[in-house]
Design an enzyme around this catalytic site. Structure first.
Site, short mmCIF file in Angstrom:
data_model
loop_
_atom_site.label_atom_id
_atom_site.label_comp_id
_atom_site.label_asym_id
_atom_site.label_seq_id
_atom_site.Cartn_x
_atom_site.Cartn_y
_atom_site.Cartn_z
N ASN A 131 -50.75 94.10 -27.81
CA ASN A 131 -51.71 93.10 -28.31
C ASN A 131 -51.21 92.32 -29.53
O ASN A 131 -51.61 91.19 -29.75
CB ASN A 131 -53.10 93.70 -28.55
N PRO B 247 -41.12 98.91 -27.59
CA PRO B 247 -42.31 98.05 -27.48
C PRO B 247 -43.01 98.27 -26.14
O PRO B 247 -42.44 98.88 -25.23
CB PRO B 247 -41.72 96.64 -27.56
N SER C 105 -44.25 97.60 -22.42
CA SER C 105 -43.51 96.96 -21.32
C SER C 105 -44.08 95.60 -20.93
O SER C 105 -43.36 94.78 -20.37
CB SER C 105 -43.54 97.82 -20.07
N GLY D 298 -51.49 102.29 -30.62
CA GLY D 298 -51.90 102.19 -29.22
C GLY D 298 -53.19 102.94 -29.01
O GLY D 298 -53.97 103.14 -29.95
N SER D 299 -53.41 103.38 -27.78
CA SER D 299 -54.69 104.01 -27.46
C SER D 299 -54.77 105.43 -28.02
O SER D 299 -53.75 106.11 -28.20
CB SER D 299 -54.88 104.05 -25.95
N GLU E 73 -51.89 104.74 -35.52
CA GLU E 73 -52.91 103.68 -35.59
C GLU E 73 -53.52 103.60 -34.21
O GLU E 73 -52.94 103.00 -33.30
CB GLU E 73 -52.26 102.34 -35.95
N CYS F 125 -57.71 96.12 -32.17
CA CYS F 125 -58.30 97.44 -32.45
C CYS F 125 -59.38 97.36 -33.52
O CYS F 125 -60.17 98.28 -33.66
CB CYS F 125 -57.19 98.40 -32.87
P1 NAP Z 1 -51.32 102.57 -24.62
O1 NAP Z 1 -51.38 102.81 -23.16
O2 NAP Z 1 -51.51 103.70 -25.52
O3 NAP Z 1 -49.92 101.81 -24.84
C1 NAP Z 1 -49.41 101.56 -26.10
C2 NAP Z 1 -47.93 101.90 -26.12
O4 NAP Z 1 -47.77 103.26 -25.78
C3 NAP Z 1 -47.08 101.08 -25.14
O5 NAP Z 1 -45.82 100.84 -25.73
C4 NAP Z 1 -46.93 102.05 -23.96
O6 NAP Z 1 -45.74 101.82 -23.21
C5 NAP Z 1 -46.85 103.37 -24.68
N1 NAP Z 1 -47.22 104.53 -23.87
C6 NAP Z 1 -48.17 104.63 -22.92
N2 NAP Z 1 -48.21 105.89 -22.44
C7 NAP Z 1 -47.25 106.60 -23.09
C8 NAP Z 1 -46.79 107.95 -23.03
N3 NAP Z 1 -47.33 108.85 -22.20
N4 NAP Z 1 -45.78 108.33 -23.85
C9 NAP Z 1 -45.23 107.45 -24.69
N5 NAP Z 1 -45.62 106.15 -24.79
C10 NAP Z 1 -46.63 105.74 -24.00
O7 NAP Z 1 -52.39 101.54 -25.12
P2 NAP Z 1 -52.87 100.21 -24.46
O8 NAP Z 1 -54.02 100.54 -23.59
O9 NAP Z 1 -51.75 99.47 -23.87
O10 NAP Z 1 -53.32 99.41 -25.81
C11 NAP Z 1 -54.62 99.24 -26.24
C12 NAP Z 1 -55.09 100.35 -27.16
O11 NAP Z 1 -54.30 100.42 -28.34
C13 NAP Z 1 -56.50 100.13 -27.64
O12 NAP Z 1 -57.20 101.32 -27.57
C14 NAP Z 1 -56.36 99.68 -29.09
O13 NAP Z 1 -57.43 99.92 -29.92
C15 NAP Z 1 -55.17 100.41 -29.51
N6 NAP Z 1 -54.54 99.68 -30.61
C16 NAP Z 1 -54.66 100.19 -31.88
C17 NAP Z 1 -54.13 99.49 -32.96
C18 NAP Z 1 -54.26 99.99 -34.36
O14 NAP Z 1 -53.65 99.41 -35.25
N7 NAP Z 1 -55.00 101.03 -34.62
C19 NAP Z 1 -53.46 98.29 -32.73
C20 NAP Z 1 -53.34 97.83 -31.42
C21 NAP Z 1 -53.89 98.53 -30.38
P3 NAP Z 1 -45.78 101.00 -21.83
O15 NAP Z 1 -46.29 99.65 -22.17
O16 NAP Z 1 -44.35 100.98 -21.41
O17 NAP Z 1 -46.66 101.75 -20.90
#
Ligand code: NAP
Length: 493
Positions: free
Chosen positions: A159, A183, A185, A236-237, A258, A292
């Protein structure tokens, strides 16, 4: 990607140990897709876990040299990098809009926001002060110094593909750590363009590495478990963050997280309603609601609910959904059709449970630019939402405003805090006593009071409870990349 002037910025493989990963894996590549039209922008080499290992080894070899530089020398490197990013800000913004979708003006703002962290931490690195502590014995002297933790690894989301990376890398490098990042994908191109500019800025070989790959699980295992990794940072999530914390626990790595939010946005009856609506719209629709710190549950005091809803509906009619390159676009596509399905499900579920769609915008598809993507979702206003509905319990990550009414402050505070998340909260009030009471009662890492834009390099960004730990930005942001060392001098006459 013809609208990128400096085509060298478009890189399609990982940057490890100062070189671009050659095509030993050339048969393995993945598509980077523009969410506004679903066209493939380019293919990117799909790095494997072994590439992540190589990146960590390179960062580990680079660490002794990088960490021995003075803070002033490290600052010079960061400023040189920042200068190049700034010179290419228009291209970087276009690249960001192409792969992520957000409106071009927001993309440009993100590039500048990312640069601000390089400038901030290049200066903060010069203020990594220690301490002297009065000793208990006359023969002793006690000193405290701070040292870089070592190799820092990170995983960043789609994002804010530029700024989330720079917010971590700037702090890590300024503290004297070397850095490896994976980063998301969906958006590898922004990260690889930053690596290209790091190379142009002559950052020492191996100090900054970018590993792009779709096997997040395998690469994540390496970044969290490799014995030469000392610190891991994730944005991330919450679901993924919990798994990564567990992985880091095995090697007792220093961790900062975060994670997701579920921000309450509260409007009390003393509030300036117009100010609250302006704040809500800019907060809620930035990046199509995919931040987020997005307002997720909008609590409005019952006696102003009708006025608030009428004025808000009127303001929503002016918002346009469309391609991020169209200057009139307010709401860009979501990152994927899967993300749209999630938002649609939450809205349908809320309706089935008694909520009402007060307003829903048009999609404004543009046949000329071929915006036939199924990644768009229009601005939507739901009234009659209750605390028990799934939409109030879930991070929506889309352009939907859910209105929940409340009667009194005590009831409101209980509801606002009734979530596992604790990242950002906002409230609007003109009552100074209430402002203090509510600020102190909200269980969140960041609270906006008559303000809906919180994040900047000088302020500590981060959450409590399920939203994570550690802080990014501000002078606190360096702590996550530093170890405290206590030196005890004895035998002094
Ligand atoms: P996500 O699935 O957690 O993905 C974020 C990152 O984690 C991506 O680089 C992803 O790689 C990687 N990832 C996913 N599964 C993984 C695993 N099992 N092991 C290692 N890395 C893994 O999150 P999203 O759904 O894309 O993003 C949205 C979420 O992030 C929302 O909940 C949002 O609130 C949160 N967020 C928080 C902040 C903050 O500052 N607190 C900022 C931005 C977003 P791939 O893309 O290669 O799968």
């Amino acid at each position: 990607m013809h609208n990128i002037k400096q085509q060298d910025l478009i890189k399609t493989s990982s940057f490890i140990n100062g070189s671009w990963l050659k095509s030993q894996h050339s048969s393995i590549a993945f598509d980077v897709v523009n969410p506004a039209n679903l066209l493939c922008l380019t293919k990117v080499h799909d790095a494997q876990a072994t590439d992540a290992e190589n990146a960590i080894e390179a960062a580990s070899r680079s660490f002794p040299t990088w960490t021995k530089l003075t803070a002033y020398q490290r600052a010079d490197h960061l400023v040189a990098w920042a200068k190049l990013i700034s010179q290419h800000e228009d291209d970087l913004a276009r690249l960001l809009t192409l792969e992520q979708g957000k409106p071009l003006s927001e993309a440009l703002a993100e590039i500048r926001y990312g640069i601000s962290y390089l400038h901030w931490f290049s200066e903060e690195g010069k203020r990594i002060y220690g301490d002297t502590i009065p000793a208990l014995s006359p023969q002793q002297r006690i000193l405290v110094t701070k040292q870089a933790v070592g190799v820092a690894t990170a995983i960043t989301p789609w994002n804010f593909p530029n700024a989330m990376l720079l917010r971590k890398a700037a702090a890590a490098l300024a503290a004297g750590c070397t850095f490896v990042v994976k980063p998301a994908s969906e958006t590898p191109l922004s990260a690889l363009a930053l690596a290209y500019l790091a190379e142009q800025a002559d950052l020492p070989q191996g100090s900054f590495n970018v590993v792009v790959g779709t096997d997040a699980k395998a690469i994540g295992e390496v970044l969290t478990k490799h014995p030469k990794v000392n610190k891991f940072s994730f944005t991330g999530s919450t679901e993924t963050g919990k798994k990564l914390i567990a992985q880091c626990a095995e090697g007792v790595k220093k961790v900062s997280m975060e994670l997701g939010g579920n921000a309450p946005f509260i409007v009390f009856d003393s509030a300036d309603i117009d100010q609250a609506i302006t704040g809500l719209i800019s907060n809620k629709f930035r990046n199509a609601g995919q931040t987020c710190v997005c307002a997720n549950r909008i609590y409005v005091q019952q006696n102003i609910l009708d006025t608030f809803t009428k004025k808000l509906t009127q303001s929503l009619t002016t918002l346009k959904t469309g391609n991020g390159f169209d200057q009139t676009t307010n709401i860009s596509p979501l990152i994927s059709s899967k993300a749209v399905d999630k938002v649609r499900h939450l809205v349908n579920n809320a309706q089935q449970q008694g909520a009402t769609i007060e307003f829903q915008g048009d999609l404004h598809f543009d046949n000329k630019t071929g915006n036939k993507s199924d990644c768009f979702y229009p601005a939507t206003l739901l009234s009659g939402v209750s605390q028990q509905m799934e939409i109030a319990k879930t991070e929506i990550f889309g352009p939907v405003i859910s209105l929940i009414s409340f009667n009194n402050e005590d009831e409101l505070i209980e509801q606002a805090n009734a979530t596992d998340a604790g990242l950002a909260a906002y409230f609007y009030s003109q009552n100074i006593n209430q402002i203090w009471r509510v600020s102190e009662a909200l269980q969140y890492g960041m609270v906006g009071i008559n303000e809906s834009a919180l994040s900047n390099a000088a302020a500590p960004f981060g959450g409590v409870k399920g939203s994570g730990n550690g802080r990014e930005g501000s002078h606190y942001g360096l702590d996550d990349y530093l170890e405290i060392k206590y030196l005890c001098f004895g035998g002094i006459d």
